[in-house]
Scaffold this active site. Structure first.
Site, short mmCIF file in Angstrom:
data_model
loop_
_atom_site.label_atom_id
_atom_site.label_comp_id
_atom_site.label_asym_id
_atom_site.label_seq_id
_atom_site.Cartn_x
_atom_site.Cartn_y
_atom_site.Cartn_z
N ASP A 25 27.60 -25.31 9.89
CA ASP A 25 27.24 -24.15 9.09
C ASP A 25 26.08 -24.54 8.17
O ASP A 25 26.26 -25.20 7.15
CB ASP A 25 28.46 -23.70 8.27
CG ASP A 25 28.18 -22.42 7.49
OD1 ASP A 25 27.00 -22.04 7.39
OD2 ASP A 25 29.13 -21.81 6.99
N ASP B 7 29.35 -28.98 7.45
CA ASP B 7 30.61 -28.25 7.63
C ASP B 7 30.75 -27.87 9.10
O ASP B 7 29.98 -27.04 9.60
CB ASP B 7 30.58 -27.01 6.73
CG ASP B 7 31.82 -26.15 6.89
OD1 ASP B 7 32.78 -26.60 7.53
OD2 ASP B 7 31.82 -25.02 6.37
N ASP C 282 33.16 -26.15 11.60
CA ASP C 282 34.37 -25.34 11.69
C ASP C 282 34.69 -25.15 13.18
O ASP C 282 33.86 -24.62 13.92
CB ASP C 282 34.10 -23.99 11.01
CG ASP C 282 35.39 -23.24 10.73
OD1 ASP C 282 36.32 -23.35 11.56
OD2 ASP C 282 35.46 -22.56 9.70
#
Lengths: 433, 330
Positions: free
Chosen positions: B280, B96, B98
């Site tokens: 993450d 992930d 971001d």
């Protein structure tokens, strides 16, 4: 020629030796002239005391364990005293000793015990030392031979090493990977990397970077894993028997005694004597804990306060030796009336929560309940002995998990080297005084 | 027109009833729909409506159209009984990225913007390259999450792996550990810095460090790196651009053979720690995570979570903006 079983006792050759010579458990305590002769025939050793010579199979089992313990923890360790362990003259007897050791540990302690891990580590270290004693050519030859049998397919996919990676016996970063294959073979290396290696001779690069190093590493780790699997099998079979073998149980206890000198070394690099429960000393906290106490200014407040700080502070105050002892405790086993927890530990956690931005309990008051849960008192508003045990008292998070979950917290200092849990850092510092 | 403004309940209705089509949900999800757990956030307070299952796309379609959720998620895990989250079969390996949380961004925006979304895309591209070329993984899917990207690996050879192995893969692909630089061969110890090893993990690490150094700005704040060292790094990073790492090292630590490579070591150690935040980590090691459902609306920013077929041509400002945003009057 070096017997394959000398490096890999779990090979077919090793199993054959056990079938032919290792059947009689009643005689393994008896003095065995063949073992004594084989040990005496090895010249590269120092036998200034008769007690250094193993005289029976069980003696040989204990010598193996004593070597492992002494090497790790005795500052006056003398390699020559144990030199016989590393010469093929004792190969046949050593294989039987290996099986006795694994069976004893399997029956008495099972696969997930400290003793089992120690036996697997011991075996890995014996193999490493044995390989070092070999001539280069013999070393290459035996490793190739064993690897060809251990690895059925031509090329090893890193994904087939998941067990080894998971047990942390090897690290993905140690492997040279290309298209999912672990590159071990010289020709493969040249095919893939010859053109990109510019600063060095590709041949030299292969020797330095891969050579036999990774191959040996993988081989050793695979044998260690197989040793653990064997102990597990023994344990499962023993579980189906009415009465475990008394001789093996006795040997297991002797092995555990020999290991107990060293056992404190388990628990993530935590070495030295046991640290007793005592008032917290902030000066001795690792950098990540000190940073958490200052409060968290960005995301991840709940995790830091509830999952990280709460277990650390409670264990550091009440049960700092949790990793070096094999016993699970409850908070009230140490703090019977919970006064220490209420007056020393919780205030420190709450202060850190208040220093967060925004203060943690302002928008998430339910986290107080979560803190109680992590101390083992269930999802309840107050610490109440009646609720103790509804949840588990969380043990402190490992450095590995801290790095993954809260990477901003981990800013290691010199003491962090070799430490795998913040609590071990604290214990080490507390012992320094 | 303003991007990244929260969608109103009315806009959500328009989106799910007029624009959204269940066939926009990727096949890697529809194909085994009945084994996934779904979760929904109806009020913008987090996904608290969980343990939902759908036996066919038709049920999912009806649900989305009637509930028009604030956010929709589905599990990375496959279960025999997803309604109870029991019988875990395996789980996608997920990364992930971001844009909001990238540790080194050349923009100074508070939330996300075109610049940091592009940087997120570059990072994602690098990770996918390593997943394919080093780790040999296949069946890799990418989706734009609304504020970043999700790399979703459905290669069977990794889907049963536990969190420990996933964490090693994560650290490998982001370059989170400084590689060992001492190698022993026939009793001799050789020191090889990562940049002199053009294969394996040292190569990945060098690439990631290079990327990070080239994206530093004079305002970057990195723990362990003083203003002085940052300036020195910025002044000399042209050497890295041309892969002249030796020259870069000489500039940072002119007397390094005698006094050691203090500045260089400080720099790469700090950036290695920082690299861990590129992705993450919690998401990658969680075997029961729920992730935004591709095709659903990220209502907080009014962007469509979209499956990315071609990373080179994908532009979130063209391909992930719902029609209602273009039609907004303010």
């Amino acid at each position: 020629m070096i017997p394959m079983s000398f490096i890999n006792p779990l090979s077919d050759e090793g199993k054959q030796i056990v079938r032919e010579d290792g059947g009689d458990l009643d005689r393994i305590f008896d003095e065995n002239d063949d073992i004594i002769d084989a040990v005496n025939s090895i010249t590269a050793q120092e036998i200034s005391d008769d007690a250094y010579i193993p005289k029976s199979y069980v003696d040989l089992v204990i010598k193996r364990v004593e070597w492992y313990v002494d090497k790790k923890s005795d500052p006056k360790y003398n390699h020559k005293k144990y030199a016989f362990l590393f010469y093929p003259e004792i190969a046949k007897f050593d294989v039987i000793a290996f099986y006795i050791l694994c069976q004893a540990i399997g029956i008495k302690y099972g696969p997930n015990s400290r003793e089992s891990r120690a036996v697997s580590e011991l075996q890995g270290q014996i193999i490493e030392n044995r390989l070092e004693e070999l001539y280069e050519r013999d070393r290459l030859e035996i490793v190739d031979k064993i690897m060809n049998i251990l690895i059925v397919q031509d090329r090893i996919k890193w994904t087939s090493l998941a067990d080894l990676l998971s047990s942390k016996k090897i690290n993905l970063q140690d492997l040279v990977l290309k298209d999912g294959n672990v590159i071990l073979d010289r020709e493969d290396f040249m095919e893939y990397f010859k053109d990109v290696v510019k600063l060095q001779q590709p041949e030299r690069m292969y020797n330095v970077f891969i050579g036999n190093r990774i191959k040996e590493l993988i081989m050793i780790k695979m044998i260690m894993q197989n040793t653990e699997n064997y102990i597990k099998n023994v344990h499962e079979i023993a579980g189906r028997e009415v009465e475990p073998n008394a001789t093996l149980l006795k040997i297991a206890e002797e092995v555990a005694d020999a290991l107990s000198k060293e056992i404190r070394y388990y628990g993530g690099g935590d070495s030295g004597g046991e640290v007793k429960a005592s008032p917290l000393n902030i000066e001795k906290f690792p950098p990540c804990i000190r940073k958490s106490l200052d409060g968290i200014k960005s995301g991840g407040r709940n995790e830091v306060i509830v999952l990280f700080l709460t277990p650390f502070l409670s264990y550091a105050r009440l049960y700092p030796s949790v990793f070096s002892r094999n016993t699970t405790l409850k908070v009230s086993d140490v703090d019977a009336d919970l006064k220490i927890t209420q007056n020393e530990i919780l205030p420190m956690i709450y202060d850190a929560a208040d220093r967060c931005s925004p203060p943690l309990f302002d928008d998430q008051p339910q986290e107080k309940i979560n803190i109680n849960a992590k101390l083992g008192f269930g999802m309840n508003d107050n610490l109440n002995l009646q609720h103790e045990g509804e949840t588990t008292w969380y043990t402190p998070m490992s450095c590995e998990k801290v790095k993954l979950n809260m990477p901003n917290l981990c800013r290691p200092d010199k003491t962090c080297k070799g430490i795998t849990n913040p609590l071990s850092y604290y214990n080490r510092k507390m012992r320094e005084k | 027109m303003e991007f990244f403004k929260q969608a109103t309940p009315e806009e959500r209705k328009i989106y799910y009833r007029e624009e959204w089509d269940v066939n926009q949900v990727p096949n890697f999800i529809l194909g085994q729909l009945e084994n996934r757990e779904f979760g929904f956030d109806h009020f913008g307070r987090g996904p608290n409506d969980r343990y939902k299952t759908f036996n066919s796309p038709e049920y999912l379609k009806r649900f989305m159209r009637s509930k028009t959720p604030f956010a929709a998620y589905c599990s990375v895990a496959f279960y025999e009984k997803p309604r109870k989250r029991e019988g875990w079969m395996h789980a996608e390996l997920v990364f992930d990225v971001d844009a909001k949380d990238i540790p080194i961004r050349t923009c100074n925006c508070d939330n996300v913007c075109e610049i940091c979304l592009n940087e997120a895309k570059e990072i994602v591209g690098n990770i996918i390259d390593t997943l394919k070329s080093d780790l040999g993984l296949k069946n890799i899917h990418l989706s734009y999450s609304g504020r970043g990207y999700h790399i979703r690996v459905l290669d069977e050879s990794v889907m049963e792996m536990d969190s420990d192995v996933r964490s090693q893969v994560l650290k490998y692909v982001v370059g989170a550990d400084v590689p060992n630089d001492k190698y022993e061969n026939r009793g001799q110890i050789y020191t090889l810095r990562p940049y002199s090893i053009p294969f394996g993990y040292p190569k990945v690490f060098t690439d990631r460090i290079k990327y990070s150094i080239l994206h530093l700005t004079k305002d970057s704040k990195i723990e362990g790196i003083s203003k002085n060292l940052l300036n020195k790094t910025l002044e000399n990073r042209k050497f890295i651009e041309e892969n002249q790492w030796g020259d870069f090292l000489n500039k940072l630590d002119p007397n390094h053979p005698k006094t050691g490579a203090r500045n260089y070591n400080k720099l790469i150690n700090s950036i290695a720690s920082l690299n861990m935040s590129l992705v993450d980590g919690k998401v990658s090691i969680d075997l029961k995570r729920i992730l935004r459902l591709p095709s659903s609306l990220h209502s907080k920013v009014s962007m469509r979570c979209t499956e990315v077929k071609n990373i080179d041509t994908f532009d979130p400002f063209k391909d992930a903006v719902p029609k209602f945003v273009w039609e907004r009057k303010d």
